[in-house]
Motif scaffolding. Structure first.
Motif, PDB file in Angstrom:
ATOM      1  N   PHE A 109      -8.809  -0.249   2.041  1.00 55.35           N
ATOM      2  CA  PHE A 109      -8.772   0.826   1.050  1.00 55.35           C
ATOM      3  C   PHE A 109      -7.334   1.156   0.659  1.00 55.35           C
ATOM      4  CE2 PHE A 109     -13.019   2.605   2.814  1.00 55.35           C
ATOM      5  CZ  PHE A 109     -13.722   1.705   2.039  1.00 55.35           C
ATOM      6  N   ALA A 110      -6.424   1.123   1.637  1.00 52.98           N
ATOM      7  CA  ALA A 110      -5.013   1.349   1.335  1.00 52.98           C
ATOM      8  C   ALA A 110      -4.459   0.229   0.465  1.00 52.98           C
ATOM      9  CB  ALA A 110      -4.206   1.468   2.627  1.00 52.98           C
ATOM     10  N   GLU A 111      -4.852  -1.014   0.777  1.00 50.35           N
ATOM     11  CA  GLU A 111      -4.322  -2.158   0.025  1.00 50.35           C
ATOM     12  C   GLU A 111      -4.795  -2.184  -1.421  1.00 50.35           C
ATOM     13  OE1 GLU A 111      -1.895  -4.073   1.310  1.00 50.35           O
ATOM     14  OE2 GLU A 111      -2.114  -2.667   2.975  1.00 50.35           O
ATOM     15  N   LEU A 112      -5.866  -1.461  -1.725  1.00 51.51           N
ATOM     16  CA  LEU A 112      -6.331  -1.391  -3.111  1.00 51.51           C
ATOM     17  C   LEU A 112      -5.288  -0.753  -4.025  1.00 51.51           C
ATOM     18  CD1 LEU A 112     -10.059  -0.264  -2.673  1.00 51.51           C
ATOM     19  CD2 LEU A 112      -9.236  -2.542  -3.298  1.00 51.51           C
ATOM     20  N   ILE A 113      -4.416   0.080  -3.461  1.00 50.32           N
ATOM     21  CA  ILE A 113      -3.425   0.748  -4.301  1.00 50.32           C
ATOM     22  C   ILE A 113      -2.050   0.086  -4.190  1.00 50.32           C
ATOM     23  CG2 ILE A 113      -4.640   2.936  -4.339  1.00 50.32           C
ATOM     24  CD1 ILE A 113      -2.741   4.009  -2.243  1.00 50.32           C
ATOM     25  N   VAL A 182      -0.751   2.241   6.369  1.00 50.92           N
ATOM     26  CA  VAL A 182       0.427   2.352   5.508  1.00 50.92           C
ATOM     27  C   VAL A 182       1.693   2.439   6.359  1.00 50.92           C
ATOM     28  CG1 VAL A 182       1.594   3.799   3.808  1.00 50.92           C
ATOM     29  CG2 VAL A 182      -0.865   3.400   3.614  1.00 50.92           C
ATOM     30  N   LEU A 183       1.656   3.239   7.428  1.00 52.32           N
ATOM     31  CA  LEU A 183       2.793   3.325   8.342  1.00 52.32           C
ATOM     32  C   LEU A 183       3.067   1.976   9.002  1.00 52.32           C
ATOM     33  CD1 LEU A 183       1.912   6.681  10.152  1.00 52.32           C
ATOM     34  CD2 LEU A 183       3.788   6.359   8.547  1.00 52.32           C
ATOM     35  N   TYR A 184       2.010   1.333   9.454  1.00 56.37           N
ATOM     36  CA  TYR A 184       2.106   0.065  10.176  1.00 56.37           C
ATOM     37  C   TYR A 184       2.878  -0.973   9.360  1.00 56.37           C
ATOM     38  CZ  TYR A 184       0.151  -4.057  12.685  1.00 56.37           C
ATOM     39  OH  TYR A 184      -0.034  -5.232  13.380  1.00 56.37           O
ATOM     40  N   TRP A 185       2.464  -1.158   8.107  1.00 54.08           N
ATOM     41  CA  TRP A 185       3.102  -2.190   7.300  1.00 54.08           C
ATOM     42  C   TRP A 185       4.454  -1.734   6.755  1.00 54.08           C
ATOM     43  CZ3 TRP A 185       1.848  -6.715   8.404  1.00 54.08           C
ATOM     44  CH2 TRP A 185       0.534  -7.033   8.781  1.00 54.08           C
ATOM     45  N   GLY A 186       4.641  -0.450   6.601  1.00 57.44           N
ATOM     46  CA  GLY A 186       5.962   0.036   6.215  1.00 57.44           C
ATOM     47  C   GLY A 186       6.998  -0.233   7.290  1.00 57.44           C
ATOM     48  N   PHE A 187       6.669   0.095   8.526  1.00 51.39           N
ATOM     49  CA  PHE A 187       7.593  -0.165   9.632  1.00 51.39           C
ATOM     50  C   PHE A 187       7.757  -1.671   9.857  1.00 51.39           C
ATOM     51  CE2 PHE A 187       6.812   4.313  10.947  1.00 51.39           C
ATOM     52  CZ  PHE A 187       8.138   4.695  11.078  1.00 51.39           C
ATOM     53  N   MET A 214       3.109   5.277  -1.229  1.00 50.35           N
ATOM     54  CA  MET A 214       1.670   5.262  -0.970  1.00 50.35           C
ATOM     55  C   MET A 214       1.259   6.404  -0.059  1.00 50.35           C
ATOM     56  SD  MET A 214       1.081   1.190  -0.326  1.00 50.35           S
ATOM     57  CE  MET A 214      -0.635   1.364   0.207  1.00 50.35           C
ATOM     58  N   HIS A 215       2.007   6.570   1.023  1.00 55.75           N
ATOM     59  CA  HIS A 215       1.699   7.635   1.981  1.00 55.75           C
ATOM     60  C   HIS A 215       1.727   8.997   1.296  1.00 55.75           C
ATOM     61  CE1 HIS A 215       2.862  10.770   4.901  1.00 55.75           C
ATOM     62  NE2 HIS A 215       2.048  10.139   5.710  1.00 55.75           N
ATOM     63  N   ASN A 216       2.785   9.256   0.553  1.00 56.86           N
ATOM     64  CA  ASN A 216       2.920  10.555  -0.090  1.00 56.86           C
ATOM     65  C   ASN A 216       1.850  10.772  -1.152  1.00 56.86           C
ATOM     66  OD1 ASN A 216       5.111  10.966   1.563  1.00 56.86           O
ATOM     67  ND2 ASN A 216       6.632  10.495  -0.002  1.00 56.86           N
ATOM     68  N   PHE A 223      -8.991  15.475  -0.320  1.00 57.64           N
ATOM     69  CA  PHE A 223     -10.018  15.028   0.611  1.00 57.64           C
ATOM     70  C   PHE A 223      -9.436  14.173   1.736  1.00 57.64           C
ATOM     71  CE2 PHE A 223     -10.032  12.041  -2.961  1.00 57.64           C
ATOM     72  CZ  PHE A 223      -9.969  10.804  -2.360  1.00 57.64           C
ATOM     73  N   VAL A 224      -8.292  13.551   1.500  1.00 55.02           N
ATOM     74  CA  VAL A 224      -7.597  12.834   2.569  1.00 55.02           C
ATOM     75  C   VAL A 224      -6.745  13.798   3.378  1.00 55.02           C
ATOM     76  CG1 VAL A 224      -5.887  11.049   3.117  1.00 55.02           C
ATOM     77  CG2 VAL A 224      -7.535  10.680   1.257  1.00 55.02           C
ATOM     78  N   ASN A 225      -5.936  14.571   2.696  1.00 56.26           N
ATOM     79  CA  ASN A 225      -4.990  15.457   3.363  1.00 56.26           C
ATOM     80  C   ASN A 225      -5.689  16.470   4.263  1.00 56.26           C
ATOM     81  OD1 ASN A 225      -2.375  16.472   3.905  1.00 56.26           O
ATOM     82  ND2 ASN A 225      -2.694  18.104   2.425  1.00 56.26           N
ATOM     83  N   SER A 226      -6.798  17.018   3.811  1.00 57.64           N
ATOM     84  CA  SER A 226      -7.483  18.042   4.605  1.00 57.64           C
ATOM     85  C   SER A 226      -7.993  17.473   5.923  1.00 57.64           C
ATOM     86  CB  SER A 226      -8.648  18.643   3.811  1.00 57.64           C
ATOM     87  OG  SER A 226      -9.610  17.656   3.472  1.00 57.64           O
ATOM     88  N   ARG A 227      -8.491  16.245   5.898  1.00 52.09           N
ATOM     89  CA  ARG A 227      -8.994  15.635   7.130  1.00 52.09           C
ATOM     90  C   ARG A 227      -7.842  15.208   8.043  1.00 52.09           C
ATOM     91  NH1 ARG A 227     -14.545  14.141   7.232  1.00 52.09           N
ATOM     92  NH2 ARG A 227     -15.615  14.650   5.276  1.00 52.09           N
ATOM     93  N   VAL A 228      -6.753  14.763   7.457  1.00 56.01           N
ATOM     94  CA  VAL A 228      -5.578  14.428   8.265  1.00 56.01           C
ATOM     95  C   VAL A 228      -5.031  15.675   8.935  1.00 56.01           C
ATOM     96  CG1 VAL A 228      -3.164  13.670   8.143  1.00 56.01           C
ATOM     97  CG2 VAL A 228      -4.956  12.351   6.975  1.00 56.01           C
ATOM     98  N   GLN A 229      -4.926  16.767   8.182  1.00 60.71           N
ATOM     99  CA  GLN A 229      -4.416  18.007   8.762  1.00 60.71           C
ATOM    100  C   GLN A 229      -5.342  18.544   9.840  1.00 60.71           C
ATOM    101  OE1 GLN A 229      -1.365  19.027   8.218  1.00 60.71           O
ATOM    102  NE2 GLN A 229      -1.146  17.346   6.745  1.00 60.71           N
ATOM    103  N   ASP A 230      -6.638  18.390   9.643  1.00 58.10           N
ATOM    104  CA  ASP A 230      -7.599  18.808  10.668  1.00 58.10           C
ATOM    105  C   ASP A 230      -7.437  17.983  11.937  1.00 58.10           C
ATOM    106  OD1 ASP A 230     -10.053  20.345  11.446  1.00 58.10           O
ATOM    107  OD2 ASP A 230     -10.894  18.317  11.573  1.00 58.10           O
TER     108      ASP A 230
END
Length: 242
Positions: A109-113, A182-187, A214-216, A223-230
């Motif tokens: 799903f990340a690679e789609l963008i 996204v973090l994995y491939w960035g690092f 991409m991360h930002n 809908f992504v941010n709320s679940r990550v923050q939770d």
């Protein structure tokens, strides 16, 4: 025990980049490359990165729930068979590890963008308009859970009950896995820098910049941010309870 992809990121790659960062920065003469490392340091390479990674994976990498994960499912690694175009083959298992069952979904799903076949330097391009909508993430996740029910569940719940019971946590894990990917491939792109070519025309600096974009961008999706923050909140609560 075999490490997961997140173990490798947390325990190996991030410490190695912390260790090499100052020296790498000192030998760079290309302004754009220095700017990429400045961005990396301000956005990711700080004291909070370890807790961030641990929070994202909190509760989803238990030994009993691990599967084989490809970790690099993107358009360049999916081939169509010549004899029948609808038969697909996944290649490039170089980074295969154990991982949570949602990780490869989050990865693709990340690679789609991100266009990994972009014809111009640095040969990748961030394409935010390709991001799935919330209902699409849910539809794919529900389909996956139905397959799990069909091929791996032996309990008493009906298919609908099984999906309803698991979809909320599954989606949270998909979103957190997407961010972890996204973090994995960035690092990874920084770790792969060859110092002897550091001031030549190499893709790595543009690549990590695109990953940070991409991360930002993903964090602007409520809908992504709320679940990550939770997930981060639950991780902090668990740390305080120790």
């Amino acid at each position: 025990t075999f490490p997961t992809q997140v173990d490798i990121l947390h325990d190996e790659w991030v410490p190695q980049i912390f260790e090499k960062f100052d020296h790498l920065y000192s030998v760079i003469t290309v302004t754009e490359y220095k700017a990429a490392l400045d961005l990396l340091k301000s956005e990711w390479l700080n004291d909070g990165i370890y807790d961030y990674i641990n929070a994202l994976r909190f509760g989803m990498c238990s030994p009993d729930d691990l599967v084989v994960a490809h970790n690099d499912i993107q358009e360049c690694n999916i081939l169509s068979m010549k004899r029948r175009a609808t038969d697909l083959v996944i290649i490039d298992y170089e980074y295969t590890t154990l991982g949570n069952k949602e990780y490869d979904l989050g990865n693709i799903f990340a690679e789609l963008i991100l266009d990994n076949s972009y014809p111009y330097f640095p040969f990748i391009e961030f394409v935010p308009e390709n991001c799935l909508e919330e209902h699409e993430f849910r539809a794919y996740s529900e389909f996956y859970l139905k397959l799990l029910y069909k091929h791996g569940y032996s309990g008493e719940l009906s298919e609908a009950e099984y999906v309803s019971t698991h979809i909320d946590e599954f989606l949270t894990n998909v979103y957190c896995s997407m961010v972890l990917s996204v973090l994995y491939w960035g690092f990874w792109s920084v770790l792969m820098i060859n110092e002897s070519k550091v001031n030549q025309k190499i893709f790595n600096f543009g690549y990590v910049t695109k990953r940070i974009e991409m991360h930002n961008f993903l964090m602007t999706k409520e809908f992504v941010n709320s679940r990550v923050q939770d997930r981060i909140l639950k991780f902090k609560e668990a740390q305080l309870a120790k």
